[in-house]
Structures are given as structure tokens and as C-alpha cells.
Design a protein around this motif. Sequence first.
Motif, PDB file in Angstrom:
ATOM      1  N   GLU A   1       0.750  -1.441  -0.038  1.00 34.29           N
ATOM      2  CA  GLU A   1      -0.529  -0.049  -0.238  1.00 34.29           C
ATOM      3  C   GLU A   1       0.669   0.567   0.118  1.00 34.29           C
ATOM      4  O   GLU A   1       0.242   1.985  -0.788  1.00 34.29           O
ATOM      5  CB  GLU A   1      -1.309   0.272   1.164  1.00 34.29           C
ATOM      6  CG  GLU A   1      -1.242   1.524   1.058  1.00 34.29           C
ATOM      7  CD  GLU A   1      -2.640   1.542   2.442  1.00 34.29           C
ATOM      8  OE1 GLU A   1      -3.654   1.939   2.660  1.00 34.29           O
ATOM      9  OE2 GLU A   1      -2.870   0.120   2.979  1.00 34.29           O
ATOM     10  N   GLU A   2       2.054   1.188   0.927  1.00 33.60           N
ATOM     11  CA  GLU A   2       2.513   2.796   1.025  1.00 33.60           C
ATOM     12  C   GLU A   2       3.310   2.510  -0.270  1.00 33.60           C
ATOM     13  O   GLU A   2       3.554   3.678  -0.983  1.00 33.60           O
ATOM     14  CB  GLU A   2       3.438   2.034   1.743  1.00 33.60           C
ATOM     15  CG  GLU A   2       4.080   2.201   3.079  1.00 33.60           C
ATOM     16  CD  GLU A   2       4.651   1.443   4.579  1.00 33.60           C
ATOM     17  OE1 GLU A   2       5.937   1.519   4.180  1.00 33.60           O
ATOM     18  OE2 GLU A   2       4.355   1.718   5.223  1.00 33.60           O
ATOM     19  N   LEU A   3       3.604   1.048  -0.865  1.00 35.69           N
ATOM     20  CA  LEU A   3       4.099   1.912  -2.517  1.00 35.69           C
ATOM     21  C   LEU A   3       3.291   2.066  -3.662  1.00 35.69           C
ATOM     22  O   LEU A   3       3.702   3.151  -4.543  1.00 35.69           O
ATOM     23  CB  LEU A   3       4.395   0.242  -3.367  1.00 35.69           C
ATOM     24  CG  LEU A   3       5.824  -0.993  -2.946  1.00 35.69           C
ATOM     25  CD1 LEU A   3       5.953  -1.663  -3.604  1.00 35.69           C
ATOM     26  CD2 LEU A   3       6.934   0.388  -3.170  1.00 35.69           C
ATOM     27  N   TYR A   4       2.208   1.688  -3.457  1.00 33.42           N
ATOM     28  CA  TYR A   4       1.541   2.319  -4.691  1.00 33.42           C
ATOM     29  C   TYR A   4       0.813   3.697  -4.441  1.00 33.42           C
ATOM     30  O   TYR A   4       0.768   4.356  -5.356  1.00 33.42           O
ATOM     31  CB  TYR A   4       0.095   1.320  -5.272  1.00 33.42           C
ATOM     32  CG  TYR A   4      -1.009   1.720  -3.967  1.00 33.42           C
ATOM     33  CD1 TYR A   4      -1.924   2.366  -3.880  1.00 33.42           C
ATOM     34  CD2 TYR A   4      -1.478   0.459  -3.326  1.00 33.42           C
ATOM     35  CE1 TYR A   4      -2.974   1.933  -3.146  1.00 33.42           C
ATOM     36  CE2 TYR A   4      -2.698  -0.035  -2.336  1.00 33.42           C
ATOM     37  CZ  TYR A   4      -3.295   1.402  -2.765  1.00 33.42           C
ATOM     38  OH  TYR A   4      -4.382   0.953  -1.702  1.00 33.42           O
ATOM     39  N   MET A   5       0.768   4.100  -2.988  1.00 35.17           N
ATOM     40  CA  MET A   5       0.551   5.766  -2.617  1.00 35.17           C
ATOM     41  C   MET A   5       2.148   6.422  -3.354  1.00 35.17           C
ATOM     42  O   MET A   5       1.242   7.286  -3.854  1.00 35.17           O
ATOM     43  CB  MET A   5       0.521   5.889  -0.905  1.00 35.17           C
ATOM     44  CG  MET A   5      -0.976   4.492  -0.910  1.00 35.17           C
ATOM     45  SD  MET A   5      -2.660   5.437  -1.763  1.00 35.17           S
ATOM     46  CE  MET A   5      -2.691   6.822  -0.694  1.00 35.17           C
ATOM     47  N   ASP A   6       2.771   6.293  -3.104  1.00 33.06           N
ATOM     48  CA  ASP A   6       4.197   6.290  -3.629  1.00 33.06           C
ATOM     49  C   ASP A   6       4.134   7.010  -4.868  1.00 33.06           C
ATOM     50  O   ASP A   6       4.255   8.062  -5.315  1.00 33.06           O
ATOM     51  CB  ASP A   6       5.831   5.795  -3.168  1.00 33.06           C
ATOM     52  CG  ASP A   6       6.313   6.599  -3.351  1.00 33.06           C
ATOM     53  OD1 ASP A   6       6.628   8.118  -2.012  1.00 33.06           O
ATOM     54  OD2 ASP A   6       7.537   6.623  -3.782  1.00 33.06           O
ATOM     55  N   SER A   7       4.105   5.572  -5.110  1.00 31.06           N
ATOM     56  CA  SER A   7       3.530   5.598  -7.216  1.00 31.06           C
ATOM     57  C   SER A   7       2.999   6.586  -7.621  1.00 31.06           C
ATOM     58  O   SER A   7       3.259   7.290  -8.313  1.00 31.06           O
ATOM     59  CB  SER A   7       3.897   4.305  -7.608  1.00 31.06           C
ATOM     60  OG  SER A   7       4.370   3.116  -6.653  1.00 31.06           O
ATOM     61  N   PHE A   8       1.808   6.177  -6.510  1.00 30.61           N
ATOM     62  CA  PHE A   8       0.667   7.342  -7.336  1.00 30.61           C
ATOM     63  C   PHE A   8       1.249   8.928  -7.200  1.00 30.61           C
ATOM     64  O   PHE A   8       0.720   9.663  -8.267  1.00 30.61           O
ATOM     65  CB  PHE A   8      -0.438   7.072  -6.583  1.00 30.61           C
ATOM     66  CG  PHE A   8      -2.164   8.086  -6.566  1.00 30.61           C
ATOM     67  CD1 PHE A   8      -2.843   7.742  -7.713  1.00 30.61           C
ATOM     68  CD2 PHE A   8      -1.917   9.244  -6.316  1.00 30.61           C
ATOM     69  CE1 PHE A   8      -3.765   8.059  -8.328  1.00 30.61           C
ATOM     70  CE2 PHE A   8      -3.562  10.161  -6.052  1.00 30.61           C
ATOM     71  CZ  PHE A   8      -4.361   9.547  -7.252  1.00 30.61           C
ATOM     72  N   GLN A   9       1.859   9.649  -6.082  1.00 38.89           N
ATOM     73  CA  GLN A   9       1.913  10.571  -5.574  1.00 38.89           C
ATOM     74  C   GLN A   9       3.218  10.916  -6.487  1.00 38.89           C
ATOM     75  O   GLN A   9       3.314  12.654  -7.631  1.00 38.89           O
ATOM     76  CB  GLN A   9       2.448  11.203  -4.140  1.00 38.89           C
ATOM     77  CG  GLN A   9       3.212  12.338  -4.679  1.00 38.89           C
ATOM     78  CD  GLN A   9       4.154  12.418  -2.944  1.00 38.89           C
ATOM     79  OE1 GLN A   9       4.003  11.214  -1.919  1.00 38.89           O
ATOM     80  NE2 GLN A   9       4.700  13.700  -2.932  1.00 38.89           N
ATOM     81  N   LYS A  10       4.111  10.089  -7.146  1.00 40.70           N
ATOM     82  CA  LYS A  10       5.521  10.212  -8.392  1.00 40.70           C
ATOM     83  C   LYS A  10       4.765  10.459  -9.677  1.00 40.70           C
ATOM     84  O   LYS A  10       4.940  10.938 -10.694  1.00 40.70           O
ATOM     85  CB  LYS A  10       6.257   9.081  -8.582  1.00 40.70           C
ATOM     86  CG  LYS A  10       6.537   9.723  -7.091  1.00 40.70           C
ATOM     87  CD  LYS A  10       8.545   8.113  -6.482  1.00 40.70           C
ATOM     88  CE  LYS A  10       9.540   8.553  -5.850  1.00 40.70           C
ATOM     89  NZ  LYS A  10       8.425   8.872  -4.837  1.00 40.70           N
ATOM     90  N   VAL A  11       3.913   9.592 -10.093  1.00 45.55           N
ATOM     91  CA  VAL A  11       2.864   9.538 -11.162  1.00 45.55           C
ATOM     92  C   VAL A  11       3.122  11.176 -12.018  1.00 45.55           C
ATOM     93  O   VAL A  11       2.345  11.497 -12.516  1.00 45.55           O
ATOM     94  CB  VAL A  11       1.980   8.459 -11.546  1.00 45.55           C
ATOM     95  CG1 VAL A  11       1.104   9.034 -12.927  1.00 45.55           C
ATOM     96  CG2 VAL A  11       2.154   7.523 -11.726  1.00 45.55           C
ATOM     97  N   ASP A  12       1.724  12.053 -10.847  1.00 50.79           N
ATOM     98  CA  ASP A  12       1.781  12.518 -10.290  1.00 50.79           C
ATOM     99  C   ASP A  12       2.494  13.938 -11.217  1.00 50.79           C
ATOM    100  O   ASP A  12       2.532  15.291 -11.755  1.00 50.79           O
ATOM    101  CB  ASP A  12       0.906  13.225  -8.835  1.00 50.79           C
ATOM    102  CG  ASP A  12      -0.188  14.896 -10.083  1.00 50.79           C
ATOM    103  OD1 ASP A  12      -1.027  15.113 -10.951  1.00 50.79           O
ATOM    104  OD2 ASP A  12      -0.195  15.561  -8.818  1.00 50.79           O
ATOM    105  N   GLU A  13       3.363  13.610 -10.109  1.00 46.12           N
ATOM    106  CA  GLU A  13       4.799  14.520 -10.389  1.00 46.12           C
ATOM    107  C   GLU A  13       5.163  14.687 -11.681  1.00 46.12           C
ATOM    108  O   GLU A  13       5.846  15.644 -11.588  1.00 46.12           O
ATOM    109  CB  GLU A  13       5.914  14.502  -9.059  1.00 46.12           C
ATOM    110  CG  GLU A  13       5.497  14.833  -7.276  1.00 46.12           C
ATOM    111  CD  GLU A  13       6.094  14.259  -6.715  1.00 46.12           C
ATOM    112  OE1 GLU A  13       5.637  14.429  -5.706  1.00 46.12           O
ATOM    113  OE2 GLU A  13       6.963  13.817  -7.164  1.00 46.12           O
ATOM    114  N   ILE A  14       5.150  13.426 -12.090  1.00 48.34           N
ATOM    115  CA  ILE A  14       6.136  13.405 -13.453  1.00 48.34           C
ATOM    116  C   ILE A  14       5.558  13.753 -14.588  1.00 48.34           C
ATOM    117  O   ILE A  14       5.679  14.539 -15.213  1.00 48.34           O
ATOM    118  CB  ILE A  14       6.332  11.631 -13.582  1.00 48.34           C
ATOM    119  CG1 ILE A  14       7.834  11.655 -12.924  1.00 48.34           C
ATOM    120  CG2 ILE A  14       6.920  11.973 -15.272  1.00 48.34           C
ATOM    121  CD1 ILE A  14       7.947  10.304 -12.887  1.00 48.34           C
ATOM    122  N   ALA A  15       3.545  13.776 -14.464  1.00 48.81           N
ATOM    123  CA  ALA A  15       3.006  14.075 -15.496  1.00 48.81           C
ATOM    124  C   ALA A  15       3.128  15.644 -15.539  1.00 48.81           C
ATOM    125  O   ALA A  15       3.185  17.245 -16.825  1.00 48.81           O
ATOM    126  CB  ALA A  15       1.606  13.635 -15.126  1.00 48.81           C
TER     127      ALA A  15
END
Length: 156
Positions: A54-68
Motif C-alpha cells: 500500500e505504501e508503494l502504490y500510494m508513493d507511486s501514485f504521487q510520483k505519477v502526478d509529479e512526473i506528469a
Amino acid sequence: MSNNQIGLPINEASKLADKLNILLANYQLFYANSRALHWNIKGEKFFELHVKFEELYMDSFQKVDEIAERILTLGYTPLHTFTDYLKEAKIAEAANISEARPAVEAVLSGYKTLLELEREILDLSGEMNDEGTNALMSDYIREQEKSVWMYSAFLK
């Protein structure tokens, strides 16, 4: 040579946006894999790994937004369809994984791909004095190297 709205050369910013879009596609797969691992993990390590994934997917979700958003800041359009993500991503879909060891191995494989791409982007952004992208990649690399150490320790 002309510059974009944040003062970076357009030709170089275009190359960087292309690389960031590849990273974005890979993060979308990493996110989907982490989410699936969270849902499907079973066994004696369930409680521990369920929380970690869960920590991984929440962190990834944030990084997806930052990269976009970084791609948009550079003046380009982020990829936004799963067709494009699947075409561009090097990370494979982690289907039907429910045991601890293969799940952690899938996470480590994803991190390997992400780190390689982030280092390429770090080099490119450094060459063009793009401190915004450079700082983002540097932060990601630092965080993920620690995560690789921790997930690798789990497998020992």
C-alpha cells in the motif's frame, strides 16, 4: 536556439519530456503492479507486505502526478492512455502473484528499471541545467536505493 517558458532550450526540453514520458509509463505499471500485489498477497507475511505494498502504490501514485506535471512544466503533454503506457513501459505486468518472494522480486525488478531510467534523466537534466527535473530525479533515486536495500534484505 529558442527557449521554452521556463528558459530551457526547446530541443533539449523535448528530449527530456520524451524520457519523462517513458518514466511515467513505467511508473503507471509499477503503480498497477503494487496495487495488485497489495490486493493479492497471501501467506504468513500477509500483514507486513499488505501494508508495504500500500505504501508503494500510494508513493507511486504521487510520483505519477509529479512526473506528469513536470512534463507539462517543460511545455509538453504527458502520456495518458494505458495503450501508450503498455507500449512505452519496460516494466512488465505482474499478473497472478500472491506469494511473498515473487512479489518482492517483482518490486525489485520494477525498481531496477525505474532507477535506470531516472539516472538517464538525471544525466540529461544535469547537462541542460534543468534543476527542477534534476532535483526530482535525485530525490527519487535516493529514496528508491534505500527501498531496494530494504526489500533485498527481506529476501535474505
